[in-house]
Each structure stands twice: as structure tokens, then as C-alpha cells.
Write a protein that holds these residues in place. Structure first.
Motif, PDB file in Angstrom:
ATOM      1  N   GLN B 251       0.831  -1.223   0.000  1.00 41.04           N
ATOM      2  CA  GLN B 251       0.000   0.000   0.000  1.00 41.04           C
ATOM      3  C   GLN B 251       0.858   1.263   0.000  1.00 41.04           C
ATOM      4  OE1 GLN B 251      -3.467   0.314   0.194  1.00 41.04           O
ATOM      5  NE2 GLN B 251      -4.243  -1.648   0.853  1.00 41.04           N
ATOM      6  N   SER B 252       2.005   1.200   0.706  1.00 41.63           N
ATOM      7  CA  SER B 252       2.841   2.398   0.721  1.00 41.63           C
ATOM      8  C   SER B 252       3.515   2.604  -0.623  1.00 41.63           C
ATOM      9  CB  SER B 252       3.884   2.315   1.842  1.00 41.63           C
ATOM     10  OG  SER B 252       4.736   1.227   1.595  1.00 41.63           O
ATOM     11  N   GLN B 253       3.521   1.549  -1.444  1.00 46.07           N
ATOM     12  CA  GLN B 253       4.090   1.705  -2.788  1.00 46.07           C
ATOM     13  C   GLN B 253       2.981   1.802  -3.830  1.00 46.07           C
ATOM     14  OE1 GLN B 253       6.630  -1.709  -3.050  1.00 46.07           O
ATOM     15  NE2 GLN B 253       8.267  -0.745  -1.880  1.00 46.07           N
ATOM     16  N   GLY B 254       1.740   1.933  -3.374  1.00 44.10           N
ATOM     17  CA  GLY B 254       0.590   1.965  -4.291  1.00 44.10           C
ATOM     18  C   GLY B 254       0.799   2.998  -5.391  1.00 44.10           C
ATOM     19  N   PHE B 255       0.716   2.557  -6.629  1.00 46.52           N
ATOM     20  CA  PHE B 255       1.068   3.453  -7.729  1.00 46.52           C
ATOM     21  C   PHE B 255       0.108   3.302  -8.915  1.00 46.52           C
ATOM     22  CE2 PHE B 255       3.532   4.185 -11.632  1.00 46.52           C
ATOM     23  CZ  PHE B 255       3.822   5.521 -11.440  1.00 46.52           C
ATOM     24  N   GLY B 256      -0.205   2.052  -9.257  1.00 45.42           N
ATOM     25  CA  GLY B 256      -0.991   1.781 -10.463  1.00 45.42           C
ATOM     26  C   GLY B 256      -2.339   2.494 -10.462  1.00 45.42           C
ATOM     27  N   LEU B 257      -3.093   2.334  -9.376  1.00 38.54           N
ATOM     28  CA  LEU B 257      -4.422   2.946  -9.319  1.00 38.54           C
ATOM     29  C   LEU B 257      -4.330   4.465  -9.376  1.00 38.54           C
ATOM     30  CD1 LEU B 257      -6.371   0.864  -6.643  1.00 38.54           C
ATOM     31  CD2 LEU B 257      -6.954   1.123  -9.057  1.00 38.54           C
ATOM     32  N   ILE B 258      -3.352   5.024  -8.657  1.00 33.97           N
ATOM     33  CA  ILE B 258      -3.210   6.482  -8.616  1.00 33.97           C
ATOM     34  C   ILE B 258      -2.854   7.012 -10.007  1.00 33.97           C
ATOM     35  CG2 ILE B 258      -1.829   8.387  -7.658  1.00 33.97           C
ATOM     36  CD1 ILE B 258      -1.587   6.677  -5.094  1.00 33.97           C
ATOM     37  N   THR B 259      -1.938   6.327 -10.667  1.00 37.23           N
ATOM     38  CA  THR B 259      -1.532   6.773 -11.999  1.00 37.23           C
ATOM     39  C   THR B 259      -2.715   6.753 -12.955  1.00 37.23           C
ATOM     40  OG1 THR B 259       0.570   5.748 -11.572  1.00 37.23           O
ATOM     41  CG2 THR B 259       0.165   6.377 -13.842  1.00 37.23           C
ATOM     42  N   PHE B 260      -3.483   5.684 -12.881  1.00 39.93           N
ATOM     43  CA  PHE B 260      -4.580   5.550 -13.838  1.00 39.93           C
ATOM     44  C   PHE B 260      -5.758   6.458 -13.508  1.00 39.93           C
ATOM     45  CE2 PHE B 260      -8.449   3.496 -15.409  1.00 39.93           C
ATOM     46  CZ  PHE B 260      -8.158   3.524 -16.756  1.00 39.93           C
ATOM     47  N   LEU B 261      -6.053   6.598 -12.207  1.00 39.11           N
ATOM     48  CA  LEU B 261      -7.300   7.286 -11.843  1.00 39.11           C
ATOM     49  C   LEU B 261      -7.145   8.785 -11.623  1.00 39.11           C
ATOM     50  CD1 LEU B 261      -8.804   4.655  -9.402  1.00 39.11           C
ATOM     51  CD2 LEU B 261      -9.695   5.279 -11.625  1.00 39.11           C
ATOM     52  N   THR B 262      -6.066   9.221 -10.996  1.00 42.31           N
ATOM     53  CA  THR B 262      -6.008  10.636 -10.600  1.00 42.31           C
ATOM     54  C   THR B 262      -4.714  11.355 -10.970  1.00 42.31           C
ATOM     55  OG1 THR B 262      -5.073  10.082  -8.443  1.00 42.31           O
ATOM     56  CG2 THR B 262      -7.474  10.188  -8.582  1.00 42.31           C
ATOM     57  N   GLN B 263      -3.684  10.632 -11.340  1.00 41.49           N
ATOM     58  CA  GLN B 263      -2.358  11.237 -11.597  1.00 41.49           C
ATOM     59  C   GLN B 263      -1.948  12.188 -10.468  1.00 41.49           C
ATOM     60  OE1 GLN B 263      -4.343  11.846 -14.950  1.00 41.49           O
ATOM     61  NE2 GLN B 263      -3.961   9.664 -15.025  1.00 41.49           N
ATOM     62  N   GLY B 264      -2.267  11.782  -9.263  1.00 43.78           N
ATOM     63  CA  GLY B 264      -1.854  12.573  -8.100  1.00 43.78           C
ATOM     64  C   GLY B 264      -2.777  13.740  -7.781  1.00 43.78           C
ATOM     65  N   GLY B 265      -3.763  14.006  -8.610  1.00 41.31           N
ATOM     66  CA  GLY B 265      -4.650  15.163  -8.403  1.00 41.31           C
ATOM     67  C   GLY B 265      -5.983  14.772  -7.812  1.00 41.31           C
ATOM     68  N   PRO B 266      -6.943  15.675  -7.744  1.00 44.10           N
ATOM     69  CA  PRO B 266      -6.829  17.069  -8.184  1.00 44.10           C
ATOM     70  C   PRO B 266      -5.881  17.865  -7.277  1.00 44.10           C
ATOM     71  CG  PRO B 266      -8.977  16.647  -7.207  1.00 44.10           C
ATOM     72  CD  PRO B 266      -8.277  15.343  -7.219  1.00 44.10           C
ATOM     73  N   GLY B 267      -5.203  18.830  -7.875  1.00 41.15           N
ATOM     74  CA  GLY B 267      -4.138  19.503  -7.132  1.00 41.15           C
ATOM     75  C   GLY B 267      -3.086  18.459  -6.813  1.00 41.15           C
ATOM     76  N   GLU B 268      -2.815  18.290  -5.524  1.00 39.71           N
ATOM     77  CA  GLU B 268      -1.884  17.246  -5.100  1.00 39.71           C
ATOM     78  C   GLU B 268      -2.576  16.296  -4.135  1.00 39.71           C
ATOM     79  OE1 GLU B 268       1.270  19.653  -3.607  1.00 39.71           O
ATOM     80  OE2 GLU B 268       2.353  19.615  -5.498  1.00 39.71           O
ATOM     81  N   ALA B 269      -3.905  16.280  -4.185  1.00 37.97           N
ATOM     82  CA  ALA B 269      -4.696  15.566  -3.178  1.00 37.97           C
ATOM     83  C   ALA B 269      -4.385  14.082  -3.088  1.00 37.97           C
ATOM     84  CB  ALA B 269      -6.185  15.766  -3.451  1.00 37.97           C
ATOM     85  N   THR B 270      -3.927  13.471  -4.175  1.00 39.85           N
ATOM     86  CA  THR B 270      -3.640  12.031  -4.122  1.00 39.85           C
ATOM     87  C   THR B 270      -2.186  11.733  -4.505  1.00 39.85           C
ATOM     88  OG1 THR B 270      -4.474  11.776  -6.380  1.00 39.85           O
ATOM     89  CG2 THR B 270      -6.045  11.385  -4.611  1.00 39.85           C
ATOM     90  N   THR B 271      -1.335  12.733  -4.368  1.00 40.75           N
ATOM     91  CA  THR B 271       0.093  12.505  -4.642  1.00 40.75           C
ATOM     92  C   THR B 271       0.725  11.839  -3.425  1.00 40.75           C
ATOM     93  OG1 THR B 271       0.188  14.429  -6.086  1.00 40.75           O
ATOM     94  CG2 THR B 271       2.282  13.601  -5.269  1.00 40.75           C
TER      95      THR B 271
END
Lengths: 439, 319
Positions: B251-271
Motif C-alpha cells: 500500500q505504501s508503494q501503491g502506484f498503479g491505481l493512482i496513476t490511472f485514476l487521478t495522476q496525483g490530483g486534483p491539485g496534489e490531493a492524491t500525490t
């Protein structure tokens, strides 16, 4: 067979055999001869092969029967760009490659991955317009030298649903400005079902032109320029009145890159975009629609005043500094530049165009069903009827960071999470820090 | 002393089947070579694709390098990247988000997985089918999962918000497009996709528990809750530790879902830290800094893992 240990000699023989196979396999990947009339060229580009490169290569090979060209498509995103960079750096045989923006090409130039084309361009009368001293500037120049030639030069324009315009009885005034655009967008909107426009035209870019993220000396950002505030306040106002597709819909449906869907499904009436959108409009199988699309010019930020077109001078072709076939590679680059019309069917406008071939170019661009799908005359008028000012960016300092900062904060403003004042202050602070850190 | 009386059973077996080994030392050596030969493919893979990149990442963390410039463009900068990381507010904000993401996601996944496992351990109708259904998200790619959730959570046309509007909530959350709800939405999706895997691991542990302990507890008059706290939970401690460690790492390395769904945004909310690292490396070409952040992240996860390891000692049935 535990009881039959392998001898050291057997293991060494096996290892030697494997190494031999590996060496032979590696030999098979080699680039080939260095002749200008024969050999093999490896070309890497971002355009799908069927959208022009295959036709281009076929024509080139017909003229140069001794040269075989292999085209490798890479996706021009973060990973794809890095793949090309590491391949160039790691010695993968690549002779010719494409870059699609200034910062990426700038990095490759700085790293010595691109061959200096200054002399070749100057000595080629057909390409001299892309030389370092040409005026107006039509190419990317690094310390007075040229490392690429741009194969594409295409204005941005407004794609409009002709049926919606006619049904609303709208006539677009000549030399329209952003206020006219907003009025038209409002008239075309139908309470949350149809939005007048996909996005607010980027009037800050029309105003600021080249290097629009930077101050004049390139040492800080330009977010304090009133053009940014004007654009953001307009975008918010249009979102508020329902004449533009809400940003949250664009983000939720991931429409930032491929924005043609809402136009072709009748959710928006106008789409500010680049010429490559034509690929999708002509694709009736994937995007069936029964209306014509009309081309409209970008609206002026201020009526009657000259402004920049934010269309790309792009598809920068370079020769790898490591290529052992510099002459053959240049033959290919030169052929591509002089035959760029072969790419028009894939939605790319050539940077070198014989004025007598404009009608044919429009016909190729709009495809065989052009009379059914397009107001052909409007495209000819908008694409070729105006002398556009195309910006050529020269500053690359922290450009990816600044772009990321802007896009992040732009979304936040349009999602209502921060105000325009907060956005501009934050953008200035973060971008200035990034520019300063990058030196 | 003759070798025939002192050699170990395995060595004896090797010697006797080999027939040409001579003395024990040679036989042992032959067995060793065969052993090395067996593990060589894996070892080569480990050295080339895990250990070497790890060592390279450690080395790169002390440099300024944009990859494009090649090896000649590497500049040694000492601890500068680490010093920058310590003062980088954006990084520490990402660390906070990662702790929130993993801090809610890991316990929620494990508790959900345990509850599900206990349910599926009972004799209920369609049990096998349910086990398959709950495990399914674990074997589906994160892109497919992301696509489904993207449609479900669309703030305007998604069925989730349609349902919320139907029950009278006029302004339902914008989920992945909201600065407030972006991270909780990702946690929800991560929990949903990992809960089946946790359930299967817990289920296998539950089925291996000694029945006599439950019988003894029942004879002593322990009710269901007491049986859980005194028998089931301590007996599951090794499984819980294993899941806590592996889930925290993933989970601390969770990357795939974030990249596909939000790209770290909106803003930096999911970075999160992983996405921050990706941005620094692959978008900004600051591979030295990205590697330094990776090292800091590695140390953080290592500390958490050792905490879990120490915490479980003495608390389990068998520890």
C-alpha cells in the motif's frame, strides 16, 4: 541425477555456448552498412505507422531501393520518451528520431544525442528557411545551431458543429473576439445537455506567444501578467454560466488529451483544437455522427489586435549523433521534409507546402467523405486564408515542472478549490522556485 | 576414522548414488555444485534485476543525473538530495498522504479480510462460489479495476451518485475529482481490490487451527467473543503479521491505481510518495532526487516492518 555431477569443463562449455548465442543474436540487431545508397535505417517516431509513416517509407524506399527503413513507433508520453532517450544513450541502433516538444528536444541536444544539422540545413535551399538565422524564426535554435527540422506547422482552430450553428441562426462575425465567442457559446448551450464549447480558448497563450510561462529574461515565471488572470476569470465565468463543459467532467472522463468525443456525440458545439482532431471526425465507424463540422478561426483576445496562434511547429526530425549512416539518414530526413504531404492523411500539415497544392492538401486532410462530413471551404479558409504568427519557444528551464505546477493549479481553480488570486500567487511562488533551482 | 561411518545421510546418499565420488569431501562438493546449478537461474535474476538496481539506486541517490545525459552526465552531489528532501514541503505532504492511505487502507483491508474469512469458513450455501468471487479482484489488472471505478464514481453520470441523489442527497461528493474525497475514494478502491486476497490467506489459517483448543475453551464456558480473543486471534498472529507487513509494503508503494485514476490530483490531493517519486524521476528527469526519496521511503517502510515484527512477538499462540 544427483550422482552425476557436472564437470567444471562442461559448465564452461555451456556458458561459452550461451555467450556465443547471445553475441550472434546481438549481431543480428546491428544497424548495417554506412553507405548513402544502401543499408538499413532505423527510425523512431510517435505517429502510428498506418497514419503516414508507412506511406512515407514506401515512397522513400522506391526512390532509394538500396536502403531499407524500419520504423519503430514509441508512445510520446513520459515512459515512451524515456524509452527513446535510454535507447539513444544505450547504443540501440537508431538513426533518425522525432521529438514533439522543445523541452524534450532540448534535453537530447544538451546530452549530445543529436547530430548538428546546421551545415546541412544551410546548404539545402529547400530547407534554408529552418536555418538558425532565418527570419521569422521557424525552428528551434540552441546556441546558434540547429539539431532538427520541423516537419509540421499547423494552426489551431475551432471545430464547430455546423448543424447546431445553423439551427441557432448564428453567423460568425469576421475578426471575432473572445467576447463574441462567449456570446456564441452561450447561445449554443442547452441547460446542462449541450455546452457551447469544450473549453475556453487559451487567450493567455494567444496574448503571450512564445515562452508564455516565462518572464522576458526567462529567470522567473509570467503568472503575474494580466493575461493569466483574464483567462482564468473568463474560464470560471463561462463555467458558471454553463457555456463550457465543466472541468470536473473533463477530469472525471479523462478528456484532457482526447477531447473530440464530446464534439462528436453532440455534447459540445465547439472545440478549440489541433488539426489532428480531423482523424477522429473522419472516423465514422468509431465516432458515428450525422452533422458537418465547420472550421472557425481562433477568436482574438482583443478585437482588431494581432495575436499568436498556439499551433505547433512540431514533429522535429533529428539524426542520432551515434548513427553511422549520417548521409543516408540526412537523405531520409530531407525526403520526409520535402514529401510531408504524405502525412496529411494522418492529420498532419506539412511545414513545407507548395501553395498550388493547398486544395489537394485540404482534400487529403479531410478524407474521401469530406463533402458529407465537413464544410470544406471553411477549412481551406481558416487553415490557408490567414498568415498566422506561430510561437517558437526557446526557454526550457524547469519547463516540465512549471507545466505540471500550472496544470495542477488550473484544475484546482476550475474545481472551485482555490481562488484565482490564490492560484496566481501559488503558481508564481512554485514556478519561480523551480526555475531558480534549475538555474 | 572411516568415511563410511561418519558421513551425513544426505552426503552418504550422494556418494552411494554417484558411484564415482571417492571421499566425502568430493561428494559434498559435487552436491554443492548441483545445488548451485539449480539456484543459478534464480540467483542471476535476483542479482541482475533486484540487487544490482537496488545498489544502483543507492548510488544514484548521491548524484544529480537526468539519464538522458548518459553516464558522463552523472555528478556526485553528496547528501544534497537528502538535504533537499528533508526541507521539501511537497514531499512531506506526500508522506502524510501515504501514511493516511496505508494507515486506513491496511487495517481496513485486514479487518474486512478476517471478517470475510470467518464468514466463508462457515458452512454456508454457495461458499466455494463466494470464495472465488471475493478473490476475483486480486487477479484482475489494476487498469480494469480503475476503469470500472471511474465509471461508478463519475460525479455526474455514475451510478453511485445516482443512488445518493435518489435517496435525497442533492450534492453528493465528486469522489475522484474532489480534493476532499479523492484520497478516501482511492483507499476504498484499494481495500475493495485487496480484501479477497486477505480473506483467502486468513481462511487458510483458520482452517489449520487446532479444533481441540476450541473444544477446551467451550468446556471452560468461553462464549464466541472470548473464544475469538483467546484462541482465534492469538493463533492467527503469524498470519496477521505477515499480512500487515506485506500490505504495508504494497500500500505504501501503491502506484498503479493512482496513476490511472487521478495522476496525483486534483491539485496534489492524491500525490503519495510513490507518485511523487515518479514525477521527480520520469516527468522532471531528476533521477538522483527521486532515488534519494526512494531511499527515505525504504527506510520508513523498513522501520514500520520491524515495528510489526517486534509487536507480534510474544502475542501469538506460538510465539
Amino acid at each position: 541425477m544427483i550422482g552425476t555431477p557436472l564437470s567444471r569443463r562442461t559448465v564452461l562449455k555451456a556458458a561459452a555456448g550461451a555467450a556465443g548465442i547471445a553475441v550472434l543474436a546481438a549481431c543480428g540487431k546491428d544497424g548495417g552498412s554506412t553507405s548513402t545508397t544502401g543499408g538499413a535505417l532505423n527510425v523512431w517516431g510517435g505517429v502510428p505507422p498506418e497514419s503516414g509513416p508507412n506511406a512515407m517509407i514506401e515512397a522513400f524506399q522506391k526512390q532509394h531501393p538500396g536502403i531499407t527503413v524500419t520504423y519503430t513507433r514509441y508512445v510520446n508520453d513520459d515512459q515512451g520518451k524515456l524509452k527513446l532517450d535510454t535507447s539513444l544513450q544505450g547504443g540501440v541502433p537508431i538513426d533518425v528520431f522525432f521529438s514533439y516538444d522543445n523541452p524534450t528536444l532540448g534535453k537530447r541536444v544538451q546530452a549530445g544525442l543529436t547530430a548538428d544539422l546546421t551545415g546541412r540545413v544551410k546548404n539545402d535551399s529547400g530547407l534554408a528557411q529552418f536555418g538558425p538565422d532565418a527570419s521569422p524564426t521557424a525552428n528551434l535554435v540552441y546556441d546558434g545551431k540547429i539539431y532538427s527540422v520541423p516537419a509540421q506547422k499547423a494552426p489551431t482552430l475551432i471545430f464547430a458543429n455546423d448543424t447546431m450553428l445553423s439551427e441557432a441562426g448564428i453567423t460568425i462575425p469576421d475578426g471575432w473576439d473572445i467576447n463574441d465567442y462567449r456570446d456564441v457559446a452561450k447561445k449554443l448551450s442547452k441547460a446542462g445537455k449541450v455546452f457551447g464549447t469544450f473549453s475556453t480558448p487559451p487567450i493567455h497563450r494567444y496574448t503571450l506567444g512564445p515562452d508564455y510561462y516565462y518572464s522576458e529574461d526567462g529567470k522567473s515565471s509570467s503568472f503575474s501578467d494580466p493575461a493569466w488572470r483574464q483567462y482564468l476569470e473568463l474560464a470560471l465565468a463561462m463555467q458558471e454560466e454553463g457555456s463550457v463543459l465543466p472541468r470536473r467532467t473533463i477530469i472525471a472522463e479523462k478528456l484532457q488529451t482526447f477531447s473530440h468525443g464530446p464534439l462528436l456525440t453532440g455534447r459540445v458545439a465547439m472545440l478549440p483544437g489541433q488539426v489532428f482532431v480531423l482523424r477522429y471526425i473522419s472516423d465514422l465507424e468509431e465516432f458515428p455522427h450525422d452533422f458537418k463540422v465547420r472550421a472557425l478561426p481562433n477568436p482574438a483576445p482583443v478585437k482588431g489586435q494581432e495575436f499568436w496562434n498556439d499551433g505547433p511547429i512540431g514533429d522535429h526530425i533529428s539524426i542520432s549523433a551515434k548513427s553511422k549512416q549520417q548521409d543516408a539518414a540526412w537523405s531520409f530526413v530531407s525526403f520526409w521534409m520535402n514529401n510531408s504531404h504524405l502525412m496529411t492523411k494522418g492529420g498532419r500539415l506539412p511545414s513545407i507546402l507548395d501553395p498550388s497544392k493547398q486544395s489537394q492538401t485540404i482534400a487529403d486532410l479531410l478524407g474521401p467523405e469530406r463533402d458529407k462530413l465537413y464544410d470544406v471551404a471553411s477549412f481551406e479558409k481558416v487553415i490557408f486564408g490567414t498568415e498566422y504568427k506561430f510561437p517558437v519557444d526557446t526557454i526550457t528551464t524547469a519547463s516540465n515542472q512549471v507545466d505540471t505546477i500550472y496544470k495542477k493549479l488550473h484544475d484546482q481553480v476550475l474545481l472551485g478549490q482555490i481562488t484565482v488570486d490564490q492560484m496566481l500567487a501559488q503558481a508564481t511562488k512554485e514556478a519561480d522556485e523551480a526555475i531558480k533551482a534549475a538555474g | 576414522m572411516s568415511s563410511s561411518t561418519t558421513q551425513a545421510p544426505v552426503a552418504r546418499a550422494v556418494a552411494s548414488t554417484g558411484g564415482q565420488g571417492g571421499d566425502t569431501r568430493e561428494s559434498l562438493s559435487a552436491a554443492g555444485r548441483v545445488g548451485w546449478l539449480f539456484i543459478t537461474p534464480n540467483l542471476v535474476g535476483f542479482l541482475a534485476f533486484t540487487l544490482l538496481p537496488l545498489l544502483a539506486a543507492i548510488a544514484i541517490a548521491f548524484t544529480s543525473w537526468n539519464v538522458v545525459s548518459g553516464y558522463s552526465g552523472i555528478t556526485f552531489v553528496g547528501l544534497a538530495n537528502f538535504a533537499e528532501a528533508l526541507g521539501d514541503g511537497a514531499l512531506w505532504a506526500a508522506v502524510g498522504r501515504t501514511l493516511l492511505y496505508a494507515g486506513i487502507g491496511v487495517p481496513a483491508t485486514m479487518m474486512g479480510g478476517l471478517g470475510l474469512a470467518m464468514l466463508l469458513n462457515r458452512d454456508i450455501a454457495g461458499r466455494t462460489l463466494l470464495r472465488v468471487v471475493f478473490f476475483l479482484p486480486h487477479v484482475v489488472s489494476s487498469v480494469a479495476i480503475g476503469l470500472v471505478w471511474l465509471l461508478l464514481l463519475n460525479p455526474d453520470s455514475g451510478p453511485v451518485n445516482a443512488g445518493l441523489r435518489a435517496i435525497g442527497i442533492d450534492a453528493p461528493p465528486a469522489w475522484l475529482v474532489s480534493e476532499t474525497w479523492g484520497l478516501p475514494s482511492l483507499v476504498l478502491i484499494a481495500v475493495w481490490s485487496a480484501i479477497g486476497y486477505n480473506a483467502v490467506i486468513y481462511l487458510s489459517a483458520l482452517q489449520a487451527l487446532p479444533v481441540d483448543l476450541y473444544e477446551a475453551a467451550a468446556i471452560d464456558g468461553a462464549n464466541a467473543f472470548r473464544r475469538f480473543t483467546t484462541v482465534t486471534w492469538p493463533a492467527l498472529m503469524p498470519t496477521t503479521t505477515f499480512l500487515a507487513i506485506t500490505m504495508t509494503i504494497s500500500q505504501s508503494q501503491g502506484f498503479g491505481l493512482i496513476t490511472f485514476l487521478t495522476q496525483g490530483g486534483p491539485g496534489e490531493a492524491t500525490t503519495t510518495v510513490s507518485y511523487f517519486m515518479y514525477q521527480q524521476g520520469f516527468q522532471f528527469y531528476r533521477f538522483g532526487y527521486a532515488a534519494a526519496v526512494g531511499m527515505i521511503s525504504f527506510v520508513g517502510v523498513l522501520l514500520l516492518t520491524s515495528f510489526f515484527w517486534r509487536f507480534q512477538k510474544g502475542r501469538g499462540l506460538y510465539t
